[in-house]
Design an enzyme around this catalytic site. Structure first.
Site, PDB file in Angstrom:
ATOM      1  N   ASP A 151       0.872  -1.174   0.000  1.00  0.00           N
ATOM      2  CA  ASP A 151       0.000   0.000   0.000  1.00  0.00           C
ATOM      3  C   ASP A 151       0.909   1.224   0.000  1.00  0.00           C
ATOM      4  O   ASP A 151       1.361   1.668   1.053  1.00  0.00           O
ATOM      5  CB  ASP A 151      -0.911  -0.011   1.233  1.00  0.00           C
ATOM      6  CG  ASP A 151      -1.848   1.181   1.263  1.00  0.00           C
ATOM      7  OD1 ASP A 151      -2.333   1.591   0.193  1.00  0.00           O
ATOM      8  OD2 ASP A 151      -2.087   1.721   2.362  1.00  0.00           O
ATOM      9  N   GLU A 202      -1.882  -1.621  -4.926  1.00  0.00           N
ATOM     10  CA  GLU A 202      -3.112  -0.894  -5.240  1.00  0.00           C
ATOM     11  C   GLU A 202      -2.868   0.045  -6.417  1.00  0.00           C
ATOM     12  O   GLU A 202      -1.825   0.682  -6.511  1.00  0.00           O
ATOM     13  CB  GLU A 202      -3.571  -0.093  -4.016  1.00  0.00           C
ATOM     14  CG  GLU A 202      -4.910   0.560  -4.202  1.00  0.00           C
ATOM     15  CD  GLU A 202      -5.429   1.225  -2.938  1.00  0.00           C
ATOM     16  OE1 GLU A 202      -6.499   1.837  -3.031  1.00  0.00           O
ATOM     17  OE2 GLU A 202      -4.786   1.138  -1.885  1.00  0.00           O
ATOM     18  N   ASP A 254      -2.463   1.247   7.346  1.00  0.00           N
ATOM     19  CA  ASP A 254      -1.676   1.041   6.123  1.00  0.00           C
ATOM     20  C   ASP A 254      -1.241  -0.412   5.975  1.00  0.00           C
ATOM     21  O   ASP A 254      -1.238  -0.956   4.868  1.00  0.00           O
ATOM     22  CB  ASP A 254      -0.460   1.975   6.105  1.00  0.00           C
ATOM     23  CG  ASP A 254      -0.874   3.433   6.053  1.00  0.00           C
ATOM     24  OD1 ASP A 254      -1.448   3.835   5.031  1.00  0.00           O
ATOM     25  OD2 ASP A 254      -0.637   4.156   7.034  1.00  0.00           O
TER      26      ASP A 254
END
Length: 172
Positions: free
Chosen positions: A12, A71, A143
């Site tokens: 991430d 992502e 996160d």
């Protein structure tokens, strides 16, 4: 049918905090190997990007994942934030490329749908489901939970893709 154990790193990216989550996946089972956050120093952006790349590369070399998942960049109203996120994502992709690791990309909606069952889930809902699915003692930081969710999404998606390919092979 042979179901080898695969190790997946979920990433991430962020210019200040990059979450990572490393899981194993075998058939329909998954477990957590490691997770955490890379908190960059308050240096200029180029040094922060180098820190992200270096620390991710070290994690990859230590844990030897077979695959990575990250992502996709989403639309921002603040162009500067989008640019910095894109650069952090680039640093993460360089780390995976340096280790010859294949990378899959997923949208935030796909990740939330795979882990929570709802594409517009909140961060708290993602944290909670990651905590439950991986049977962690406590919920990881946001996160890191997002990174674990990315890895879980990839484990599920790639398993379904393999089954579709096998089914397609039996039809021809």
């Amino acid at each position: 049918m042979d179901n080898p154990r695969r190790i997946i790193i979920g990433i991430d990216p962020g210019s200040r905090i990059t979450g990572y989550g490393i899981i194993w996946s075998q058939g329909s089972k998954q477990g957590c190997i490691a997770f955490g956050q890379i908190k960059t120093d308050n240096d200029s952006l180029n040094f922060r990007l180098h820190q992200i790349e270096r620390e991710l590369r070290d994690l990859i070399l230590i844990h030897r994942p077979h695959e990575a998942a990250i992502e996709q960049v989403f639309t921002f109203h603040n162009h500067q934030s989008a640019l910095k996120l894109g650069q952090a994502r680039g640093a993460a992709l360089v780390a995976t490329a340096a280790c010859a690791l294949p990378v899959a990309e997923y949208s935030a909606r796909q990740i939330k749908q795979a882990v929570v069952g709802y594409g517009a889930a909140t961060k708290a809902q993602v944290q909670h489901m990651v905590h439950l699915l991986l049977q962690l003692e406590k919920a990881p930081p946001a996160d890191a939970a997002d990174a674990l969710a990315i890895a879980l999404c990839h484990a599920t998606s790639s398993r379904l893709s393999e089954k579709l390919m096998q089914a397609k092979g039996t039809l021809t």
